[in-house]
Design a protein around this motif. Sequence first.
Motif, PDB file in Angstrom:
ATOM      1  N   TYR A   1       0.869  -1.172   0.000  1.00 19.46           N
ATOM      2  CA  TYR A   1       0.000   0.000   0.000  1.00 19.46           C
ATOM      3  C   TYR A   1       0.908   1.224   0.000  1.00 19.46           C
ATOM      4  N   SER A   2       0.491   2.266  -0.699  1.00 19.54           N
ATOM      5  CA  SER A   2       1.260   3.504  -0.709  1.00 19.54           C
ATOM      6  C   SER A   2       0.306   4.676  -0.856  1.00 19.54           C
ATOM      7  N   ARG A   3       0.419   5.662   0.039  1.00 23.20           N
ATOM      8  CA  ARG A   3      -0.430   6.860  -0.066  1.00 23.20           C
ATOM      9  C   ARG A   3       0.192   7.890  -0.987  1.00 23.20           C
TER      10      ARG A   3
ATOM     11  N   THR B   1       8.461   1.779   4.560  1.00 25.13           N
ATOM     12  CA  THR B   1       9.134   3.069   4.452  1.00 25.13           C
ATOM     13  C   THR B   1       8.650   3.944   5.607  1.00 25.13           C
ATOM     14  N   THR B   2       9.521   4.848   6.057  1.00 18.69           N
ATOM     15  CA  THR B   2       9.270   5.602   7.284  1.00 18.69           C
ATOM     16  C   THR B   2      10.107   6.879   7.280  1.00 18.69           C
ATOM     17  N   HIS B   3       9.709   7.828   8.114  1.00 15.84           N
ATOM     18  CA  HIS B   3      10.595   8.978   8.345  1.00 15.84           C
ATOM     19  C   HIS B   3      11.684   8.616   9.350  1.00 15.84           C
ATOM     20  N   GLY B   4      11.574   7.465   9.973  1.00 18.31           N
ATOM     21  CA  GLY B   4      12.653   7.009  10.856  1.00 18.31           C
ATOM     22  C   GLY B   4      12.187   6.288  12.092  1.00 18.31           C
ATOM     23  N   SER B   5      10.921   6.475  12.494  1.00 15.65           N
ATOM     24  CA  SER B   5      10.461   5.816  13.724  1.00 15.65           C
ATOM     25  C   SER B   5       9.438   4.722  13.391  1.00 15.65           C
TER      26      SER B   5
HETATM   27  C1  LIG Z   1      -0.652   9.643   8.674  1.00 16.86           C
HETATM   28  C2  LIG Z   1       0.838   9.439   8.641  1.00 16.86           C
HETATM   29  C3  LIG Z   1       1.504   9.059   9.802  1.00 16.86           C
HETATM   30  C4  LIG Z   1       2.887   8.851   9.786  1.00 16.86           C
HETATM   31  N1  LIG Z   1       3.511   8.416  10.922  1.00 16.86           N
HETATM   32  C5  LIG Z   1       4.849   8.216  10.921  1.00 16.86           C
HETATM   33  C6  LIG Z   1       5.510   7.729  12.096  1.00 16.86           C
HETATM   34  O1  LIG Z   1       4.912   7.431  13.127  1.00 16.86           O
HETATM   35  N2  LIG Z   1       6.864   7.584  12.048  1.00 16.86           N
HETATM   36  C7  LIG Z   1       7.585   7.866  10.909  1.00 16.86           C
HETATM   37  O2  LIG Z   1       8.800   7.724  10.952  1.00 16.86           O
HETATM   38  N3  LIG Z   1       6.975   8.275   9.759  1.00 16.86           N
HETATM   39  C8  LIG Z   1       5.633   8.448   9.739  1.00 16.86           C
HETATM   40  N4  LIG Z   1       4.998   8.874   8.591  1.00 16.86           N
HETATM   41  C9  LIG Z   1       5.811   9.064   7.368  1.00 16.86           C
HETATM   42  C10 LIG Z   1       5.631   7.906   6.387  1.00 16.86           C
HETATM   43  O3  LIG Z   1       5.899   6.633   6.989  1.00 16.86           O
HETATM   44  C11 LIG Z   1       6.571   8.049   5.191  1.00 16.86           C
HETATM   45  O4  LIG Z   1       6.451   9.325   4.619  1.00 16.86           O
HETATM   46  C12 LIG Z   1       6.312   6.979   4.139  1.00 16.86           C
HETATM   47  O5  LIG Z   1       7.466   6.788   3.351  1.00 16.86           O
HETATM   48  C13 LIG Z   1       5.158   7.321   3.217  1.00 16.86           C
HETATM   49  O6  LIG Z   1       4.972   6.263   2.303  1.00 16.86           O
HETATM   50  P1  LIG Z   1       4.079   6.403   0.980  1.00 16.86           P
HETATM   51  O7  LIG Z   1       4.638   7.542   0.176  1.00 16.86           O
HETATM   52  O8  LIG Z   1       4.249   5.087   0.309  1.00 16.86           O
HETATM   53  O9  LIG Z   1       2.670   6.673   1.388  1.00 16.86           O
HETATM   54  C14 LIG Z   1       3.627   9.064   8.583  1.00 16.86           C
HETATM   55  C15 LIG Z   1       2.949   9.461   7.420  1.00 16.86           C
HETATM   56  C16 LIG Z   1       1.572   9.622   7.433  1.00 16.86           C
HETATM   57  C17 LIG Z   1       0.849  10.000   6.173  1.00 16.86           C
END
Ligand SMILES: Cc1cc2nc3c(=O)[nH]c(=O)nc-3n(C[C@H](O)[C@H](O)[C@H](O)COP(=O)(O)O)c2cc1C
Length: 171
Positions: free
Chosen positions: A12-14, A110-114
Amino acid sequence: MEDSKDILVVYYSRTGTTRRVAEALAAELDAELEEVIDTTPRAGALGYIKAGKDALFKKLTGIEEPEKDPADYGLVLVGTPVWASSITPAIRTYLQQNGSGVEQPIFFLTTHGSGIDSTFRQMEELCGREPLATLSLLAREVKKDEYEAKVQAFAEHVRHEVLGQPPGEPA
Ligand SMILES: Cc1cc2nc3c(=O)[nH]c(=O)nc-3n(C[C@H](O)[C@H](O)[C@H](O)COP(=O)(O)O)c2cc1C
């Protein structure tokens, strides 16, 4: 190579980050792709806030009927962005409905780090199986095209350690 492929990459990817990783993994492993489509609107600021709340409270969501049955594949890679240190509602729903058919899971995110460990743990609980391997990537390295070497190394690991292929041999 037989006609039917035996590796499926489900994601899944937003906003496209996880999609890029999924597509790169599928290309490296010669796998089929299944995008999970969330029927709940997730765009814009309101969509973002609801997304975070839904993930935090471990909500399920509506998803479009998957085209492929994971039980038909020997190996299934499942990928999600981290939301609120959790799995996304779309992948939570997918795994709740299809997780029992995922006999040999590999997880990626994928994540911002946490939220890496907590998200992998939730995926494992939903599948009821330990993953054979996991891959986590930072959104910023995917956006800056710094992820390809990691995806290639991970695919090589899957080919050798999971599929037991000799080094250098394509999937
Ligand atoms: C609603 C929401 C909540 C998120 N929560 C976190 C989080 O708890 N920790 C983190 O590191 N990144 C968080 N992120 C960042 C996403 O994990 C990151 O941007 C990811 O790569 C998005 O993937 P996508 O482009 O495939 O949707 C969040 C993003 C969204 C939209």
